[in-house]
Design a protein around this motif. Structure first.
Motif, PDB file in Angstrom:
ATOM      1  N   PHE A 103       0.836  -1.208   0.000  1.00  0.00           N
ATOM      2  CA  PHE A 103       0.000   0.000   0.000  1.00  0.00           C
ATOM      3  C   PHE A 103       0.862   1.247   0.000  1.00  0.00           C
ATOM      4  N   LEU A 104       1.863   1.267   0.865  1.00  0.00           N
ATOM      5  CA  LEU A 104       2.716   2.443   0.988  1.00  0.00           C
ATOM      6  C   LEU A 104       3.520   2.668  -0.296  1.00  0.00           C
ATOM      7  N   ALA A 105       4.055   1.598  -0.883  1.00  0.00           N
ATOM      8  CA  ALA A 105       4.843   1.735  -2.107  1.00  0.00           C
ATOM      9  C   ALA A 105       4.000   2.303  -3.245  1.00  0.00           C
ATOM     10  N   MET A 106       2.780   1.798  -3.397  1.00  0.00           N
ATOM     11  CA  MET A 106       1.936   2.293  -4.484  1.00  0.00           C
ATOM     12  C   MET A 106       1.405   3.692  -4.206  1.00  0.00           C
ATOM     13  N   LEU A 107       1.186   4.026  -2.931  1.00  0.00           N
ATOM     14  CA  LEU A 107       0.797   5.389  -2.583  1.00  0.00           C
ATOM     15  C   LEU A 107       1.895   6.368  -2.964  1.00  0.00           C
ATOM     16  N   PHE A 108       3.140   6.023  -2.643  1.00  0.00           N
ATOM     17  CA  PHE A 108       4.266   6.879  -3.005  1.00  0.00           C
ATOM     18  C   PHE A 108       4.421   6.990  -4.522  1.00  0.00           C
ATOM     19  N   ALA A 109       4.279   5.870  -5.228  1.00  0.00           N
ATOM     20  CA  ALA A 109       4.404   5.898  -6.687  1.00  0.00           C
ATOM     21  C   ALA A 109       3.325   6.784  -7.304  1.00  0.00           C
ATOM     22  N   GLY A 110       2.099   6.668  -6.801  1.00  0.00           N
ATOM     23  CA  GLY A 110       1.021   7.524  -7.289  1.00  0.00           C
ATOM     24  C   GLY A 110       1.262   8.989  -6.984  1.00  0.00           C
ATOM     25  N   SER A 143      -6.217   4.401  -6.576  1.00  0.00           N
ATOM     26  CA  SER A 143      -7.623   4.040  -6.391  1.00  0.00           C
ATOM     27  C   SER A 143      -7.889   2.547  -6.557  1.00  0.00           C
ATOM     28  N   VAL A 144      -7.117   1.878  -7.397  1.00  0.00           N
ATOM     29  CA  VAL A 144      -7.367   0.457  -7.644  1.00  0.00           C
ATOM     30  C   VAL A 144      -6.448  -0.416  -6.793  1.00  0.00           C
ATOM     31  N   TYR A 145      -5.133  -0.265  -6.971  1.00  0.00           N
ATOM     32  CA  TYR A 145      -4.202  -1.202  -6.345  1.00  0.00           C
ATOM     33  C   TYR A 145      -3.875  -0.842  -4.896  1.00  0.00           C
ATOM     34  N   ALA A 146      -3.539   0.408  -4.622  1.00  0.00           N
ATOM     35  CA  ALA A 146      -3.198   0.781  -3.243  1.00  0.00           C
ATOM     36  C   ALA A 146      -4.385   0.583  -2.316  1.00  0.00           C
ATOM     37  N   MET A 147      -5.585   0.933  -2.784  1.00  0.00           N
ATOM     38  CA  MET A 147      -6.757   0.799  -1.927  1.00  0.00           C
ATOM     39  C   MET A 147      -7.136  -0.662  -1.696  1.00  0.00           C
ATOM     40  N   ARG A 148      -6.855  -1.521  -2.674  1.00  0.00           N
ATOM     41  CA  ARG A 148      -7.085  -2.955  -2.450  1.00  0.00           C
ATOM     42  C   ARG A 148      -6.124  -3.486  -1.384  1.00  0.00           C
ATOM     43  N   MET A 149      -4.880  -3.028  -1.429  1.00  0.00           N
ATOM     44  CA  MET A 149      -3.930  -3.430  -0.396  1.00  0.00           C
ATOM     45  C   MET A 149      -4.321  -2.873   0.966  1.00  0.00           C
ATOM     46  N   ALA A 150      -4.877  -1.653   0.970  1.00  0.00           N
ATOM     47  CA  ALA A 150      -5.383  -1.091   2.229  1.00  0.00           C
ATOM     48  C   ALA A 150      -6.523  -1.948   2.773  1.00  0.00           C
ATOM     49  N   LEU A 183     -12.607  -2.724  -1.267  1.00  0.00           N
ATOM     50  CA  LEU A 183     -12.449  -3.746  -2.301  1.00  0.00           C
ATOM     51  C   LEU A 183     -13.425  -3.547  -3.448  1.00  0.00           C
ATOM     52  N   VAL A 184     -14.656  -3.183  -3.117  1.00  0.00           N
ATOM     53  CA  VAL A 184     -15.715  -3.153  -4.120  1.00  0.00           C
ATOM     54  C   VAL A 184     -15.854  -1.788  -4.790  1.00  0.00           C
ATOM     55  N   GLY A 185     -15.769  -0.721  -3.991  1.00  0.00           N
ATOM     56  CA  GLY A 185     -16.173   0.572  -4.529  1.00  0.00           C
ATOM     57  C   GLY A 185     -15.143   1.664  -4.612  1.00  0.00           C
ATOM     58  N   SER A 186     -13.910   1.440  -4.131  1.00  0.00           N
ATOM     59  CA  SER A 186     -12.958   2.550  -4.049  1.00  0.00           C
ATOM     60  C   SER A 186     -12.519   3.058  -5.412  1.00  0.00           C
ATOM     61  N   ALA A 187     -12.539   2.210  -6.434  1.00  0.00           N
ATOM     62  CA  ALA A 187     -12.098   2.639  -7.762  1.00  0.00           C
ATOM     63  C   ALA A 187     -13.101   3.584  -8.404  1.00  0.00           C
ATOM     64  N   ASP A 188     -14.387   3.385  -8.137  1.00  0.00           N
ATOM     65  CA  ASP A 188     -15.427   4.205  -8.760  1.00  0.00           C
ATOM     66  C   ASP A 188     -15.865   5.361  -7.864  1.00  0.00           C
ATOM     67  N   GLN A 189     -15.944   5.115  -6.565  1.00  0.00           N
ATOM     68  CA  GLN A 189     -16.356   6.150  -5.609  1.00  0.00           C
ATOM     69  C   GLN A 189     -15.124   6.623  -4.840  1.00  0.00           C
ATOM     70  N   LYS A 190     -14.497   7.661  -5.333  1.00  0.00           N
ATOM     71  CA  LYS A 190     -13.195   8.070  -4.805  1.00  0.00           C
ATOM     72  C   LYS A 190     -13.251   8.479  -3.329  1.00  0.00           C
ATOM     73  N   TRP A 191     -14.363   9.057  -2.894  1.00  0.00           N
ATOM     74  CA  TRP A 191     -14.439   9.503  -1.496  1.00  0.00           C
ATOM     75  C   TRP A 191     -14.514   8.334  -0.515  1.00  0.00           C
ATOM     76  N   LEU A 192     -14.811   7.129  -1.016  1.00  0.00           N
ATOM     77  CA  LEU A 192     -14.772   5.961  -0.134  1.00  0.00           C
ATOM     78  C   LEU A 192     -13.359   5.696   0.383  1.00  0.00           C
ATOM     79  N   GLN A 193     -12.358   6.188  -0.328  1.00  0.00           N
ATOM     80  CA  GLN A 193     -10.972   5.938   0.054  1.00  0.00           C
ATOM     81  C   GLN A 193     -10.615   6.560   1.411  1.00  0.00           C
ATOM     82  N   VAL A 194     -11.333   7.603   1.796  1.00  0.00           N
ATOM     83  CA  VAL A 194     -11.021   8.249   3.081  1.00  0.00           C
ATOM     84  C   VAL A 194     -11.415   7.352   4.260  1.00  0.00           C
TER      85      VAL A 194
END
Length: 217
Positions: A103-110, A143-150, A183-194
């Protein structure tokens, strides 16, 4: 006589407080960074962003917060593992550590990709295709990979917390809900990431104020 319960020494309480403080710092910083980016990128086209210096400044400040949030998250991971100690389950500890680091590696890359995109706006000739590629790459990483790892990180911490009775049951069950939403909605609903930094913030506050279970229900 051996025991699986934590020994309540002064060192135990210091590391427990360190985990809580690190998690709180991470939660606050990442929540602020995510909110600023989402507000600044409400209109994703580069023309409107290029013409609005305030939105560029918001993105710049959010990117400055990300490294410090990452440092706090690493400390949070390390101290949580130290707290689990001998009762740490190898399966969940491997998933916990691996998902947290990924998660941290992909967050930094993004974040690096986003920083490059913002720098591009200062140039005289912004290529729309290059901008779209950078935007999609950054969104995919975060939104896709880092959030799935989260989500996997949240699942493993919630399960370990239940097994070790280190977290209230309601908080672990809330973690399962957060993981499912990511897992299900973070890619489409960006505010779910918070939800992820909010959940880490809740866990950290509970660790700070709650005495560890000595073995009772």
């Amino acid at each position: 006589m051996s025991t699986n319960q934590p020994i309540l020494t002064a060192a135990f309480w210091r590391t427990r407080r360190a985990a809580a403080i690190a998690g709180i710092i991470f939660g606050v910083l990442l929540l602020a960074a995510m909110a600023m980016v989402r507000l600044a990128l409400a209109e994703p086209d580069y023309e409107s962003l290029q013409a609005d210096g305030n939105r560029q400044t918001m993105i710049w400040w959010s990117l400055q917060l990300v490294p410090f949030a990452g440092i706090a998250f690493l400390w949070f991971i390390g101290v949580i593992r130290e707290q689990l100690g001998d009762i740490e389950d190898r399966l969940f500890s491997t998933v916990f550590l691996g998902s947290g680091l990924l998660f941290l590696a992909m967050l930094f890359a993004g974040a690096v990709t986003t920083a490059s995109m913002v720098e591009m706006l200062d140039g005289p000739n912004v290529d729309a295709d290059v901008w779209a590629y950078g935007r999609d790459n950054s969104e995919g990483l975060i939104s896709v990979y880092a959030m799935r790892m989260a989500a996997v990180f949240t699942l493993s911490v919630s399960t370990a917390g239940l097994r070790a009775r280190a977290l209230p049951r309601w908080l672990s069950y809330a973690g399962y809900g957060v993981a499912l939403a990511l897992l299900v909605g973070s890619a489409d609903q960006k505010w779910l990431q918070v939800l992820f930094p909010i959940w880490v913030l809740m866990v950290s506050v509970i660790i700070l104020v709650r005495s560890p279970d000595r073995g009772g229900q």
